[in-house]
Design a protein around this motif. Structure first.
Motif, PDB file in Angstrom:
ATOM      1  N   ASP A 112      47.762  34.679  41.062  1.00 13.60           N
ATOM      2  CA  ASP A 112      48.159  33.332  41.481  1.00 13.60           C
ATOM      3  C   ASP A 112      47.024  32.322  41.363  1.00 13.60           C
ATOM      4  OD1 ASP A 112      50.788  34.054  42.119  1.00 13.60           O
ATOM      5  OD2 ASP A 112      50.184  34.754  44.112  1.00 13.60           O
ATOM      6  N   ILE A 113      45.797  32.797  41.120  1.00  8.40           N
ATOM      7  CA  ILE A 113      44.656  31.905  40.897  1.00  8.40           C
ATOM      8  C   ILE A 113      43.861  32.413  39.699  1.00  8.40           C
ATOM      9  CG2 ILE A 113      42.505  30.965  41.819  1.00  8.40           C
ATOM     10  CD1 ILE A 113      43.602  31.181  44.602  1.00  8.40           C
ATOM     11  N   VAL A 114      43.544  31.490  38.788  1.00 11.58           N
ATOM     12  CA  VAL A 114      42.705  31.806  37.633  1.00 11.58           C
ATOM     13  C   VAL A 114      41.488  30.889  37.666  1.00 11.58           C
ATOM     14  CG1 VAL A 114      42.550  31.883  35.119  1.00 11.58           C
ATOM     15  CG2 VAL A 114      44.697  32.514  36.254  1.00 11.58           C
ATOM     16  N   ASP A 132      32.229  34.383  34.980  1.00 12.00           N
ATOM     17  CA  ASP A 132      32.446  35.727  35.487  1.00 12.00           C
ATOM     18  C   ASP A 132      33.624  36.299  34.719  1.00 12.00           C
ATOM     19  OD1 ASP A 132      31.975  37.948  37.068  1.00 12.00           O
ATOM     20  OD2 ASP A 132      31.721  36.740  38.875  1.00 12.00           O
ATOM     21  N   ASN A 133      33.834  37.592  34.832  1.00 13.03           N
ATOM     22  CA  ASN A 133      34.889  38.191  34.034  1.00 13.03           C
ATOM     23  C   ASN A 133      35.573  39.310  34.804  1.00 13.03           C
ATOM     24  OD1 ASN A 133      36.381  38.552  31.555  1.00 13.03           O
ATOM     25  ND2 ASN A 133      35.290  40.475  31.323  1.00 13.03           N
ATOM     26  N   GLY A 134      36.899  39.302  34.760  1.00 15.02           N
ATOM     27  CA  GLY A 134      37.641  40.392  35.370  1.00 15.02           C
ATOM     28  C   GLY A 134      38.575  39.932  36.476  1.00 15.02           C
ATOM     29  N   ILE A 135      39.215  40.903  37.086  1.00 13.63           N
ATOM     30  CA  ILE A 135      40.110  40.656  38.208  1.00 13.63           C
ATOM     31  C   ILE A 135      39.427  41.164  39.469  1.00 13.63           C
ATOM     32  CG2 ILE A 135      42.342  41.208  39.247  1.00 13.63           C
ATOM     33  CD1 ILE A 135      43.516  41.372  36.459  1.00 13.63           C
ATOM     34  N   PHE A 136      39.352  40.307  40.481  1.00 14.60           N
ATOM     35  CA  PHE A 136      38.660  40.638  41.720  1.00 14.60           C
ATOM     36  C   PHE A 136      39.629  40.573  42.897  1.00 14.60           C
ATOM     37  CE2 PHE A 136      35.632  38.781  38.793  1.00 14.60           C
ATOM     38  CZ  PHE A 136      34.536  39.643  38.868  1.00 14.60           C
ATOM     39  N   LEU A 137      39.481  41.487  43.825  1.00 16.19           N
ATOM     40  CA  LEU A 137      40.235  41.410  45.070  1.00 16.19           C
ATOM     41  C   LEU A 137      39.749  40.201  45.865  1.00 16.19           C
ATOM     42  CD1 LEU A 137      40.289  45.183  46.107  1.00 16.19           C
ATOM     43  CD2 LEU A 137      42.091  43.873  44.953  1.00 16.19           C
ATOM     44  N   ASN A 138      40.630  39.677  46.714  1.00 16.48           N
ATOM     45  CA  ASN A 138      40.310  38.413  47.383  1.00 16.48           C
ATOM     46  C   ASN A 138      39.008  38.466  48.186  1.00 16.48           C
ATOM     47  OD1 ASN A 138      41.303  40.053  49.424  1.00 16.48           O
ATOM     48  ND2 ASN A 138      42.929  38.658  50.070  1.00 16.48           N
ATOM     49  N   ILE A 159      45.494  26.978  40.452  1.00 13.00           N
ATOM     50  CA  ILE A 159      46.033  27.571  41.677  1.00 13.00           C
ATOM     51  C   ILE A 159      47.536  27.350  41.742  1.00 13.00           C
ATOM     52  CG2 ILE A 159      45.861  27.613  44.190  1.00 13.00           C
ATOM     53  CD1 ILE A 159      43.127  26.188  43.887  1.00 13.00           C
ATOM     54  N   LYS A 160      48.267  28.424  41.976  1.00 11.75           N
ATOM     55  CA  LYS A 160      49.708  28.302  42.150  1.00 11.75           C
ATOM     56  C   LYS A 160      49.987  27.433  43.375  1.00 11.75           C
ATOM     57  CE  LYS A 160      53.746  31.231  41.437  1.00 11.75           C
ATOM     58  NZ  LYS A 160      54.208  32.648  41.324  1.00 11.75           N
ATOM     59  N   LYS A 161      50.843  26.439  43.220  1.00 16.24           N
ATOM     60  CA  LYS A 161      50.999  25.444  44.266  1.00 16.24           C
ATOM     61  C   LYS A 161      51.474  26.037  45.588  1.00 16.24           C
ATOM     62  CE  LYS A 161      53.043  21.025  45.465  1.00 16.24           C
ATOM     63  NZ  LYS A 161      54.142  20.071  45.218  1.00 16.24           N
ATOM     64  N   ASN A 162      52.325  27.064  45.548  1.00 16.00           N
ATOM     65  CA  ASN A 162      52.823  27.596  46.819  1.00 16.00           C
ATOM     66  C   ASN A 162      51.719  28.251  47.645  1.00 16.00           C
ATOM     67  OD1 ASN A 162      52.468  30.048  45.501  1.00 16.00           O
ATOM     68  ND2 ASN A 162      54.634  30.565  45.441  1.00 16.00           N
ATOM     69  N   ILE A 192      42.183  37.601  42.161  1.00 16.85           N
ATOM     70  CA  ILE A 192      41.908  36.420  41.353  1.00 16.85           C
ATOM     71  C   ILE A 192      41.409  36.860  39.985  1.00 16.85           C
ATOM     72  CG2 ILE A 192      39.624  36.272  42.435  1.00 16.85           C
ATOM     73  CD1 ILE A 192      39.630  33.285  41.901  1.00 16.85           C
ATOM     74  N   LYS A 193      41.823  36.142  38.954  1.00 19.56           N
ATOM     75  CA  LYS A 193      41.383  36.431  37.592  1.00 19.56           C
ATOM     76  C   LYS A 193      40.306  35.438  37.178  1.00 19.56           C
ATOM     77  CE  LYS A 193      41.468  37.632  33.155  1.00 19.56           C
ATOM     78  NZ  LYS A 193      41.032  38.922  32.617  1.00 19.56           N
ATOM     79  N   CYS A 194      39.164  35.952  36.699  1.00 19.53           N
ATOM     80  CA  CYS A 194      38.091  35.115  36.178  1.00 19.53           C
ATOM     81  C   CYS A 194      37.990  35.299  34.673  1.00 19.53           C
ATOM     82  CB  CYS A 194      36.759  35.475  36.824  1.00 19.53           C
ATOM     83  SG  CYS A 194      36.691  35.128  38.582  1.00 19.53           S
ATOM     84  N   ILE A 195      37.926  34.187  33.962  1.00 22.12           N
ATOM     85  CA  ILE A 195      37.814  34.204  32.507  1.00 22.12           C
ATOM     86  C   ILE A 195      36.354  34.012  32.123  1.00 22.12           C
ATOM     87  CG2 ILE A 195      38.515  33.106  30.355  1.00 22.12           C
ATOM     88  CD1 ILE A 195      41.035  32.152  31.742  1.00 22.12           C
ATOM     89  N   ASN A 196      35.847  34.901  31.297  1.00 21.27           N
ATOM     90  CA  ASN A 196      34.430  34.891  30.937  1.00 21.27           C
ATOM     91  C   ASN A 196      34.131  33.901  29.817  1.00 21.27           C
ATOM     92  OD1 ASN A 196      31.759  35.646  31.019  1.00 21.27           O
ATOM     93  ND2 ASN A 196      32.017  37.290  29.541  1.00 21.27           N
ATOM     94  N   SER A 197      34.527  32.654  30.045  1.00 22.13           N
ATOM     95  CA  SER A 197      34.230  31.590  29.094  1.00 22.13           C
ATOM     96  C   SER A 197      34.071  30.288  29.870  1.00 22.13           C
ATOM     97  CB  SER A 197      35.343  31.430  28.057  1.00 22.13           C
ATOM     98  OG  SER A 197      35.422  32.565  27.221  1.00 22.13           O
ATOM     99  N   SER A 198      33.149  29.460  29.423  1.00 18.67           N
ATOM    100  CA  SER A 198      32.873  28.198  30.126  1.00 18.67           C
ATOM    101  C   SER A 198      33.657  27.070  29.480  1.00 18.67           C
ATOM    102  CB  SER A 198      31.370  27.906  30.095  1.00 18.67           C
ATOM    103  OG  SER A 198      30.666  28.938  30.726  1.00 18.67           O
ATOM    104  N   PHE A 199      34.859  26.828  30.024  1.00 18.16           N
ATOM    105  CA  PHE A 199      35.724  25.768  29.499  1.00 18.16           C
ATOM    106  C   PHE A 199      35.592  24.470  30.290  1.00 18.16           C
ATOM    107  CE2 PHE A 199      38.275  29.694  28.513  1.00 18.16           C
ATOM    108  CZ  PHE A 199      38.059  29.659  27.151  1.00 18.16           C
ATOM    109  N   TYR A 200      34.886  24.541  31.426  1.00 19.53           N
ATOM    110  CA  TYR A 200      34.723  23.374  32.297  1.00 19.53           C
ATOM    111  C   TYR A 200      33.302  22.849  32.142  1.00 19.53           C
ATOM    112  CZ  TYR A 200      35.191  20.463  36.498  1.00 19.53           C
ATOM    113  OH  TYR A 200      35.276  19.390  37.382  1.00 19.53           O
ATOM    114  N   ASN A 201      33.168  21.537  32.004  1.00 17.24           N
ATOM    115  CA  ASN A 201      31.864  20.910  31.822  1.00 17.24           C
ATOM    116  C   ASN A 201      31.540  20.053  33.045  1.00 17.24           C
ATOM    117  OD1 ASN A 201      31.262  21.579  28.816  1.00 17.24           O
ATOM    118  ND2 ASN A 201      33.389  20.882  28.847  1.00 17.24           N
ATOM    119  N   HIS A 202      30.581  20.516  33.832  1.00 16.41           N
ATOM    120  CA  HIS A 202      30.199  19.835  35.065  1.00 16.41           C
ATOM    121  C   HIS A 202      28.991  18.952  34.792  1.00 16.41           C
ATOM    122  CE1 HIS A 202      29.402  18.949  39.185  1.00 16.41           C
ATOM    123  NE2 HIS A 202      28.291  19.649  39.217  1.00 16.41           N
ATOM    124  N   VAL A 203      29.211  17.649  34.879  1.00 15.73           N
ATOM    125  CA  VAL A 203      28.181  16.682  34.519  1.00 15.73           C
ATOM    126  C   VAL A 203      27.381  16.283  35.758  1.00 15.73           C
ATOM    127  CG1 VAL A 203      27.729  14.411  33.521  1.00 15.73           C
ATOM    128  CG2 VAL A 203      29.587  15.834  32.620  1.00 15.73           C
TER     129      VAL A 203
END
Length: 258
Positions: A112-114, A132-138, A159-162, A192-203
């Motif tokens: 429900d959260i990526v 980070d990479n992988g699926i983690f328990l809460n 995040i899933k809205k519900n 939660i699923k973490c994708i091991n790629s930096s798609f977000y750019n924090h300025v």
């Protein structure tokens, strides 16, 4: 391709030099089924006008102009307006890679959260890269957030809205308010699923909507309030990291007064 509506919430305050790049990175996403919710939090520069221009250009974009009440209230107003199955927060001086939303939505079959990784951009150069990479328990991921300072911000999470129902940002603090929120969200799910790629750019924006170093006393009070709220969350779940949070308090005080 999946077709669930994604609500992208952007709090806006005096970011006229950054805002167009942020919005352009969103409306040009390879995943088209989005609504862009701009909350103009009483900007005194041209940010409000820029918001209006994009509303005229793209029917997926809306704007609310309001008096200045802070980033938490702005994000909360965005949550109330969101119609999507998923919610994504982005700061108005940041920007996304063009396929960020598509990459995240494709990972939502079993979680429900990526979370995506991010780059830190200063003077238009990449200075740091976090992922980070992988699926983690809460509880496992909450420990990573609170002890390792990974992902303690609200941006970068799909995040899933519900999950967010009846949950809002705490407007009683201006420091770590997003860490309180994301901790509460994560503890409402199993993994939660973490994708091991930096798609977000924090300025790095020295004038951005972050905790000001000029107000040391208030910063410390806000930090302590936020950490106490986080402590309440983890105590309810009996997560054993209280000692680490106490150490975090000391480090915050040291950094503020040094």
């Amino acid at each position: 391709m999946k077709n669930e509506l994604v609500s992208i919430i952007i709090p806006v305050y005096n970011v006229e030099h950054y805002l167009s790049k942020c919005i352009e990175s969103i409306i040009n996403q390879t995943y088209p089924n989005i609504e862009v919710i701009l909350i103009d939090d009483g900007s005194t520069d041209l940010s409000g006008k820029i918001c209006d221009n994009y509303v005229e250009m793209d029917k997926r974009v809306s704007v609310t102009h309001k008096k200045n009440e802070g980033v938490s209230c702005a994000r909360n107003d965005g949550i109330k307006k969101a119609r999507g199955k998923y919610i994504f927060f982005i700061d108005s001086d940041d920007y996304l890679d063009v396929d960020a939303i598509e990459k995240m939505i494709n990972e939502t079959d079993y979680v429900d959260i990526v979370k995506i990784g991010y780059r830190v951009i200063k003077d238009e150069k990449i200075v740091k890269n976090f992922s980070d990479n992988g699926i983690f328990l809460n509880e496992e991921y909450v420990k990573k957030v609170l002890i390792g300072n990974i992902g303690g911000h609200s941006w970068g999470y799909l995040i899933k809205k519900n999950i967010i129902d009846n949950l809002f940002f705490d407007d009683k603090t201006s420091c770590m308010e997003d860490t309180i929120f994301i901790t509460q969200c994560i503890l409402r799910i199993d993994k939660i699923k973490c994708i091991n790629s930096s798609f977000y750019n924090h300025v790095i924006n020295e004038n951005g909507i972050t905790c000001s170093n000029k107000k040391i006393e208030k910063n410390i009070i806000d930090y302590m309030y936020s950490i106490e709220k986080i402590s309440e969350c983890i105590q309810e779940r009996k997560i054993d990291i209280d000692e680490n949070l106490s150490n975090k308090k000391l480090k915050i005080i040291e950094s503020e007064v040094s």
